[in-house]
Scaffold this motif. Structure first.
Motif, PDB file in Angstrom:
ATOM      1  N   PRO A  35       0.806  -1.224   0.000  1.00 62.37           N
ATOM      2  CA  PRO A  35       0.000   0.000   0.000  1.00 62.37           C
ATOM      3  C   PRO A  35       0.836   1.270   0.000  1.00 62.37           C
ATOM      4  CG  PRO A  35      -0.880  -1.563   1.570  1.00 62.37           C
ATOM      5  CD  PRO A  35       0.420  -2.126   1.066  1.00 62.37           C
ATOM      6  N   ALA A  36       1.963   1.284   0.689  1.00 56.56           N
ATOM      7  CA  ALA A  36       2.817   2.475   0.698  1.00 56.56           C
ATOM      8  C   ALA A  36       3.410   2.729  -0.683  1.00 56.56           C
ATOM      9  CB  ALA A  36       3.926   2.305   1.729  1.00 56.56           C
ATOM     10  N   ALA A  37       3.762   1.680  -1.388  1.00 57.89           N
ATOM     11  CA  ALA A  37       4.331   1.843  -2.726  1.00 57.89           C
ATOM     12  C   ALA A  37       3.269   2.294  -3.717  1.00 57.89           C
ATOM     13  CB  ALA A  37       4.959   0.538  -3.186  1.00 57.89           C
ATOM     14  N   LEU A  38       2.046   1.846  -3.544  1.00 63.99           N
ATOM     15  CA  LEU A  38       0.976   2.218  -4.469  1.00 63.99           C
ATOM     16  C   LEU A  38       0.486   3.633  -4.221  1.00 63.99           C
ATOM     17  CD1 LEU A  38      -1.119  -1.077  -4.481  1.00 63.99           C
ATOM     18  CD2 LEU A  38       0.456  -0.265  -6.240  1.00 63.99           C
ATOM     19  N   ALA A  39       0.645   4.147  -3.037  1.00 65.50           N
ATOM     20  CA  ALA A  39       0.134   5.459  -2.686  1.00 65.50           C
ATOM     21  C   ALA A  39       1.230   6.510  -2.773  1.00 65.50           C
ATOM     22  CB  ALA A  39      -0.463   5.414  -1.290  1.00 65.50           C
ATOM     23  N   ALA A  40       1.870   6.639  -3.922  1.00 64.39           N
ATOM     24  CA  ALA A  40       2.929   7.626  -4.091  1.00 64.39           C
ATOM     25  C   ALA A  40       2.362   9.036  -4.112  1.00 64.39           C
ATOM     26  CB  ALA A  40       3.714   7.349  -5.363  1.00 64.39           C
ATOM     27  N   LYS A  78       8.498  16.135  -7.434  1.00 63.89           N
ATOM     28  CA  LYS A  78       9.357  17.296  -7.702  1.00 63.89           C
ATOM     29  C   LYS A  78       8.679  18.616  -7.346  1.00 63.89           C
ATOM     30  CE  LYS A  78      12.706  14.900  -9.418  1.00 63.89           C
ATOM     31  NZ  LYS A  78      13.932  14.697  -8.699  1.00 63.89           N
ATOM     32  N   GLY A  79       7.376  18.584  -7.038  1.00 64.53           N
ATOM     33  CA  GLY A  79       6.667  19.797  -6.673  1.00 64.53           C
ATOM     34  C   GLY A  79       6.252  20.648  -7.849  1.00 64.53           C
ATOM     35  N   LEU A  80       6.263  20.089  -9.053  1.00 65.65           N
ATOM     36  CA  LEU A  80       5.871  20.860 -10.233  1.00 65.65           C
ATOM     37  C   LEU A  80       4.357  20.994 -10.335  1.00 65.65           C
ATOM     38  CD1 LEU A  80       8.328  19.292 -12.812  1.00 65.65           C
ATOM     39  CD2 LEU A  80       8.568  21.429 -11.572  1.00 65.65           C
ATOM     40  N   LEU A  92      -6.921   8.832 -10.304  1.00 63.54           N
ATOM     41  CA  LEU A  92      -6.027   8.249 -11.302  1.00 63.54           C
ATOM     42  C   LEU A  92      -6.430   6.803 -11.558  1.00 63.54           C
ATOM     43  CD1 LEU A  92      -2.627   9.603  -9.956  1.00 63.54           C
ATOM     44  CD2 LEU A  92      -4.128  10.621 -11.665  1.00 63.54           C
ATOM     45  N   GLU A  93      -6.497   6.428 -12.832  1.00 59.62           N
ATOM     46  CA  GLU A  93      -6.849   5.058 -13.185  1.00 59.62           C
ATOM     47  C   GLU A  93      -5.709   4.122 -12.809  1.00 59.62           C
ATOM     48  OE1 GLU A  93      -8.003   4.618 -17.278  1.00 59.62           O
ATOM     49  OE2 GLU A  93      -8.887   6.612 -17.276  1.00 59.62           O
ATOM     50  N   ALA A 146       4.557   9.459 -14.601  1.00 65.71           N
ATOM     51  CA  ALA A 146       4.753  10.890 -14.838  1.00 65.71           C
ATOM     52  C   ALA A 146       4.089  11.715 -13.740  1.00 65.71           C
ATOM     53  CB  ALA A 146       4.190  11.269 -16.204  1.00 65.71           C
ATOM     54  N   VAL A 147       2.899  11.323 -13.323  1.00 63.75           N
ATOM     55  CA  VAL A 147       2.208  12.031 -12.243  1.00 63.75           C
ATOM     56  C   VAL A 147       3.017  11.917 -10.951  1.00 63.75           C
ATOM     57  CG1 VAL A 147       0.132  12.084 -10.807  1.00 63.75           C
ATOM     58  CG2 VAL A 147      -0.077  11.792 -13.275  1.00 63.75           C
ATOM     59  N   ASP A 148       3.531  10.731 -10.663  1.00 68.29           N
ATOM     60  CA  ASP A 148       4.366  10.548  -9.477  1.00 68.29           C
ATOM     61  C   ASP A 148       5.582  11.465  -9.528  1.00 68.29           C
ATOM     62  OD1 ASP A 148       2.648   8.605  -8.518  1.00 68.29           O
ATOM     63  OD2 ASP A 148       3.880   6.933  -9.219  1.00 68.29           O
ATOM     64  N   TYR A 149       6.227  11.547 -10.690  1.00 67.74           N
ATOM     65  CA  TYR A 149       7.435  12.367 -10.848  1.00 67.74           C
ATOM     66  C   TYR A 149       7.135  13.849 -10.610  1.00 67.74           C
ATOM     67  CZ  TYR A 149      11.429  14.665 -12.977  1.00 67.74           C
ATOM     68  OH  TYR A 149      12.512  15.468 -13.203  1.00 67.74           O
TER      69      TYR A 149
END
Length: 88
Positions: free
Chosen positions: A20-25, A47-49, A31-32, A40-43
């Motif tokens: 669960p911790a890995a899936l909840a980045a 990065k705070g973009l 998000l599907e 890309a969303v995780d990145y």
């Protein structure tokens, strides 16, 4: 035999508890699962973009507004050093 079974059971429990911790980045719930854009969303979130349209919604299919674009530029240039006129 009991030690091997116990070790296997312990390994399975450790993997399941870490999943669960890995899936909840990201905190986004819209998000599907398994979508191509998840990395890309995780990145961009890490990065705070990008921060999403709310605390729990990213809205990946919504068009980007000018305000969103300006915010991304501002977030991306937070460490920008203005040109001082000198040439290295």
């Amino acid at each position: 035999m009991k030690k091997k079974l116990f070790s296997l059971l312990l390994a399975v429990v450790m993997v399941i508890s870490a999943a669960p911790a890995a899936l909840a980045a990201t905190p986004f719930r819209d998000l599907e699962q398994g979508a191509w854009y998840i990395p890309a969303v995780d990145y961009v979130y890490e990065k705070g973009l990008f921060g999403g349209v709310s605390a729990t919604e990213f809205a990946p299919n919504q068009p980007m507004t000018r305000a969103m674009f300006v915010k991304v530029l501002a977030n991306n240039t937070a460490n920008f050093t203005p040109y001082d006129g000198s040439t290295p």
